[in-house]
Write an enzyme that holds these catalytic residues in place. Sequence first.
Site: not given
Ligand code: G16
Length: 548
Positions: A118-119, A284, A287
Amino acid sequence: MILSTLAITEVNCAPFQDQRPGTAGLRKKVSVFRQPHYLECFVQAIFDTLKLPQGARLVIGGDGRYHNTEAIQTIIRIAAANGLREVVVGQHGLLSTPAASLVIRKYGAAAGFILTASHNPGGPDGDFGLKFNSPTGGQATEQVTEAVFRASQQLTGYRIADLPPVDLARTGHTRLGELAIQVIDPAADYTALMQQLFDFDAIRDWLKSGHRVRFDAMHAVTGLYARRILVDLLGCPPDSILHGESLPDFGGLHPDPNPIDAAGLVAESMRADSADLLAASDGDGDRNMILGPEFFLSPGDSVAMMLASLQQIPGYRSGVPGVARSMPTSRALDVVAARLGIPCYETPTGWRFFCNLLEAGLIGLCGEESFGTSSAHVREKDGLWAVLFWINLLAARRCSLKDIASQHWRTYGRHHYQRWDYYTADTARANELVAALRSALPGLRGRQYGDVRIESADDFHYRDPVDGSESAHQGIRLVLGNGSRIVYRLSGTGTTGATLRVYLERHVHDEASINSSGSEILAPLGNLAAELARIHEFIGANAPTGMI
Ligand code: G16
């Protein structure tokens, strides 16, 4: 090369003990994923758990980060050895997360593998990740990911087919013995769906009348989608897209669309010649961050304002049966839902918790504070979809983003919102902090701090209304009497140390408070949150390491 039968090798190896998926799949440093047998074992544990029918179809794609294409070749070989006979893969190994969700559904796949962290930063020293989705296109449930973790701990080896590398550069059908492979254009299905949901003619007219869009793809996967949609179909000039080339290390950028990591875009939004809408997406493509001239739209406000504006968007004119937000997300959405008389569900953090509600038709729009928003069009959050929603809304309303927000706040009040993050390398101390806070909850209820009283204090426990599954310890929340709320939880997406997230919110109605800065309104609440959790005592932090 035509192979009549697949040669399969059984490889024996010791299990890995650290393959528990987090909030969204297994995320580790690239160096961890590149250890001999590591990826292979995790993939085998998934197949052992899912027990897909022989001959089933699999979708594979990723965000293009370092190690993406090598990992895809490995997954294809393990899939073939485990009886899968059809693989659909994005050209060059690319599929944004929302596009993968769509392709899984459209092609009737038995499962999908999405390669992304992801990010999180990419490159040889960055992060890699793998998540797997169900035939609905949604992420595997917590129960399934836990079962995969248990399987990974008992593994004695894996099965791998002896296959040459698949040519991912050209779209089309090929066969490697019994394995049929289809390499698809990663953007085709997704682009067609966006054309059905949004009014492309109205957007084109709006752009022709001099309005401008700026989209930061952060050298991640959305560059190719943005070019296809914003430039080729909607007529934005090519330089509307910033960092549009997809690079394995994201050009050294941290592909996280937030005001800190996309500070350049924020600076552009403050200039006199700012575009009407500025947006960024992440590694990806799931967001989104939305900005207007001198204006940052917080994710919790974004989903609430979307709900209030559904009538303006062709794909949503018939409304939605209900909405949902993750527990730490601002309660702005609840206020609009109540006005419309539809339910607003509160779920734990993690997009997967929305999937049952979407699949059961209980909700049609959902969002999270972590820059995620989407609708029932796929089963993942969708960055570019959110950007198109906002462009369509600006084109329909013919006023600025700031004006839309101001009108919304005058109608519903404003939820000032911030997230304060505290990173520590000492995970054990972070866990102790949370445990101590949890035990302090009964004593906190009813306590008075100045003119504010803690009305309720609990550890969020979720019962899925569709399948009745339970998820405990999903965040500690304190609801205060003056429209404020504090939520604490540990991040589930990092790959080192621990990050305590403290979510702060206050709902205000009077004109002066609506127009005040969030920092001013929320500072006392943030300080109270730090005091109550004894953050300094546990992890030695005097101030947050990040504020969003
Ligand atoms: C992922 C999940 C999201 C969630 C986020 C929370 O995001 O897909 O639904 O809100 O993690 O991140 P953390 O646990 O760090 O607060 P992504 O975009 O990383 O897949």
